[in-house]
Design an enzyme around this catalytic site. Structure first.
Site, PDB file in Angstrom:
ATOM      1  N   GLY A  11       0.799  -0.991  -0.113  1.00 59.26           N
ATOM      2  CA  GLY A  11       0.034   0.197  -0.029  1.00 59.26           C
ATOM      3  C   GLY A  11       0.812   1.132   0.088  1.00 59.26           C
ATOM      4  N   SER A  12       0.093   2.369   0.669  1.00 68.97           N
ATOM      5  CA  SER A  12       0.730   3.620   0.384  1.00 68.97           C
ATOM      6  C   SER A  12       1.952   3.744   1.155  1.00 68.97           C
ATOM      7  CB  SER A  12      -0.182   4.599   1.144  1.00 68.97           C
ATOM      8  OG  SER A  12       0.384   5.879   1.540  1.00 68.97           O
ATOM      9  N   SER A  13       2.962   4.613   0.526  1.00 72.26           N
ATOM     10  CA  SER A  13       4.206   5.031   1.284  1.00 72.26           C
ATOM     11  C   SER A  13       4.201   5.790   2.428  1.00 72.26           C
ATOM     12  CB  SER A  13       4.938   6.071  -0.058  1.00 72.26           C
ATOM     13  OG  SER A  13       4.426   7.164   0.150  1.00 72.26           O
ATOM     14  N   THR A  14       3.013   6.213   2.747  1.00 68.59           N
ATOM     15  CA  THR A  14       2.757   6.853   4.037  1.00 68.59           C
ATOM     16  C   THR A  14       3.013   5.721   4.975  1.00 68.59           C
ATOM     17  OG1 THR A  14       1.166   8.328   3.000  1.00 68.59           O
ATOM     18  CG2 THR A  14       1.204   8.316   5.376  1.00 68.59           C
ATOM     19  N   GLY A  15       2.951   4.598   4.724  1.00 64.82           N
ATOM     20  CA  GLY A  15       3.324   3.493   5.881  1.00 64.82           C
ATOM     21  C   GLY A  15       4.902   3.776   6.486  1.00 64.82           C
TER      22      GLY A  15
END
Lengths: 137, 445
Positions: free
Chosen positions: A62-66
């Site tokens: 999923g998102s790089s905000t991880g």
């Protein structure tokens, strides 16, 4: 009991209880940095407390905000004690790398082979060293 | 977790984490940056990029010419700490750098009920990036501003929909950048050389062929986000190749398609044969490699369309449009549809967009048409990035696959997906109404 030689992407020492999953996890929307728990309702480990444990998972997804969520967990002291992964994962590695740069805190991150990963399935406790060696029981 | 006071690794030998790994080859300038010759901030940024490059197995770094940063979103205190740390070290971007939508409607902060605490943190992170010399575009659709990259240009973009648009529709080259890497790239002008920066990794991997899709549906705005949602689910992080899209497919349609695919899957690039620049022909798209072929039928798209709705029944509290940020063309189309009508008193109608579009609408005298009908414009941010919806609003309607995909989990709202025409009709009537005829499978009752 067993010993594995992994590949340290972020070197460090750690030991603790093992928590294992063979399902990737999106840390964004899936990991609560305030509680150190898995909050993705679709994940097999939903509701589990992971902070302070040796977290064994194939990779993030999923998102790089991880990366930032992992960093926030590191800041708050609610990150896993170490991450053992099957795949080179830029999202989690970045969280760990910036954790060292920004907060001077080390979250060891080790990559292991598919076979060794399966071997950790039933592990209850593990100890990692700076060279990526893992002892488990 | 433990604390360390070790010296940070700086040279190739010290950077080596294990014996089997060959460290990256750095240029003389890279080494100087890493050594701190250009200051502490570039040193920190380069150190992060070099470690990332080694994680990815890259051999070296390459130059990038433009950056789009989404680190300006207030996601957590750690995100703020990182931005303020770099700003305090007097970091400056050395390539043109645009800023993504952020966590506040900055010119109208009091219009949306943000808490004082939220406003303060969102402004702090925004200010940190401004201090580093980033351009205050505050939009998730930077490709619809004056800062459009060129075909073949190496860039480092964050924000999933912008990444897929840049790679696919423009033919600029970027990997999926995001947290921390975006601003490090802007400060150093460098990124690890791997992935979609390299021509050999930009070829198609699965063929999706549209089969017997009615022309009227191909002409409807709702078709593209639904197709994108379907593609993301089926292609995962592979590069899909689409065959059968009309040659006059608009930029806004490709934008909606890409945003849908980057939400339901990890799609960073697609090809549309005869439309996107690296897919003039089918052969061009695949570059000679073999591929799996999948047919997309109207039934498949109906299933994807149904997945985008998480509410049923006719309850409607708000219509929210503009993820990615509504373009001028989309706004003009909305004005045409809503002209002479009024949004029902029980419904909130919000369009999330950027300042450029608002000012263009104002200049054309169309802003008045929209606000007069009861449409509220929100700029710089969106409903997923800032807490701007009243708590009584439970059911949303949208024509955005990205809003439909994320709203249930991220902001705990249920969503009905519909076309722009459906959204306007529903807003006016105060209850969900959808045109089903376009989606009817011939032969089905």
């Amino acid at each position: 009991m067993g010993t594995i030689q992994g590949h340290a992407l972020n070197s460090g020492n750690a030991q603790g209880e093992v928590i294992f999953t063979d399902e990737p996890l999106s840390f964004w929307g899936g990991y609560d940095a305030r509680e150190g728990t898995i909050i993705d309702k679709h994940h097999a480990l939903y509701g589990e407390h992971v902070a302070g444990k040796i977290f064994v998972l194939p990779s993030a997804r999923g998102s790089s905000t991880g990366s930032g969520i992992l960093l926030e967990a590191i800041r708050l002291g609610n990150a896993p004690a170490a991450l053992i992964l099957k795949r080179r994962d830029a999202i989690l590695a970045l969280g760990a790398i910036v954790g060292r740069e920004l907060y001077n805190k080390i979250l060891p991150l080790v990559i292991v082979s598919d076979e060794d990963f399966e071997g950790l399935h039933k592990a209850r406790f593990a100890r990692l060293d700076e060279d990526g060696a893992i002892e488990y029981e | 977790m433990n604390e360390t006071n070790d010296e940070r690794p700086t040279t190739n030998d010290q950077r080596r984490t294990t014996n089997d790994e060959r460290p990256m080859t750095l240029t003389e300038r890279d080494e100087k940056v890493l050594n701190g010759d250009f200051g502490t901030a570039p040193k920190m940024a380069m150190n992060i990029l070099v470690q990332l490059g080694e994680v990815l197995g890259a051999d070296e770094l390459l130059d990038i010419e433009q950056v789009h940063v989404d680190g300006c979103i207030y996601e957590s205190e750690a995100h703020l700490d990182f931005a303020e740390k770099l700003a305090s070290l007097e970091a400056r971007v050395i390539v043109p750098t645009t800023l993504n939508a952020t966590s506040l409607d900055m010119r109208h902060p009091d219009a949306w009920g943000y808490s004082a605490q939220w406003k303060s943190q969102a402004r702090r992170i925004a200010n940190a990036y401004l201090a580093m010399g980033c351009t205050p575009t505050w939009t998730c659709a930077p490709y619809q501003t004056e800062f459009v990259p060129k075909f073949g240009q190496q860039i480092a973009w964050a924000e999933s929909n912008a990444i897929v648009f840049a790679n696919s529709v423009i033919g600029a080259r970027t990997n999926r950048y995001g947290d921390f890497t975006d601003i490090c790239a802007a400060i150093t002008g460098r990124v690890p050389k791997y992935g979609l920066h390299l021509a050999e990794n930009r070829r198609g991997q699965i063929l999706f062929e549209l089969k017997n899709i009615p022309d009227a549906l191909l002409d409807d705005d709702a078709f593209f986000p639904v197709l994108g949602h379907y593609l993301g689910k089926r292609a995962g992080d592979k590069i899909p190749v689409l065959l059968g899209l009309p040659h006059n497919t608009t930029q806004d349609a490709l934008k909606a398609l890409g945003a849908g695919a980057a939400s339901s899957g990890g799609v960073a690039m697609f090809h549309a044969v005869g439309i996107t620049p690296e897919a003039k022909t089918l052969q061009d798209a695949f570059g000679g490699s073999t591929y799996e072929r999948v047919e997309i039928t109207l039934s498949d798209l109906n299933a994807a369309r149904a997945e985008l709705s998480s509410a049923d029944g006719s309850q409607l509290d708000a219509v929210v449009l503009g993820s990615p940020h509504f373009s001028l063309q989309e706004s003009l189309r909305l004005a045409e549809l809503i002209h002479g009508q009024k949004v029902h008193s029980s419904v909130e109608f919000i369009v999330t967009t950027n300042r450029i579009v608002r000012e263009a609408l104002r200049a054309r005298g169309v802003l008045q048409t929209l606000t007069g009908a009861g449409v509220r414009l929100c700029e710089d941010t969106c409903i997923l990035l800032s807490p701007m919806l009243r708590s009584e609003i439970r059911v949303l309607m949208t024509n955005s696959a990205k809003y439909a995909y994320y709203a249930p989990n991220l902001i705990d709202r249920r969503v009905v997906f519909g076309s722009l025409r459906d959204c306007v009709a529903s807003a006016v009537q105060g209850r969900v109404v959808r045109e089903e005829e376009l989606w009817r499978v011939p032969g089905d009752e």
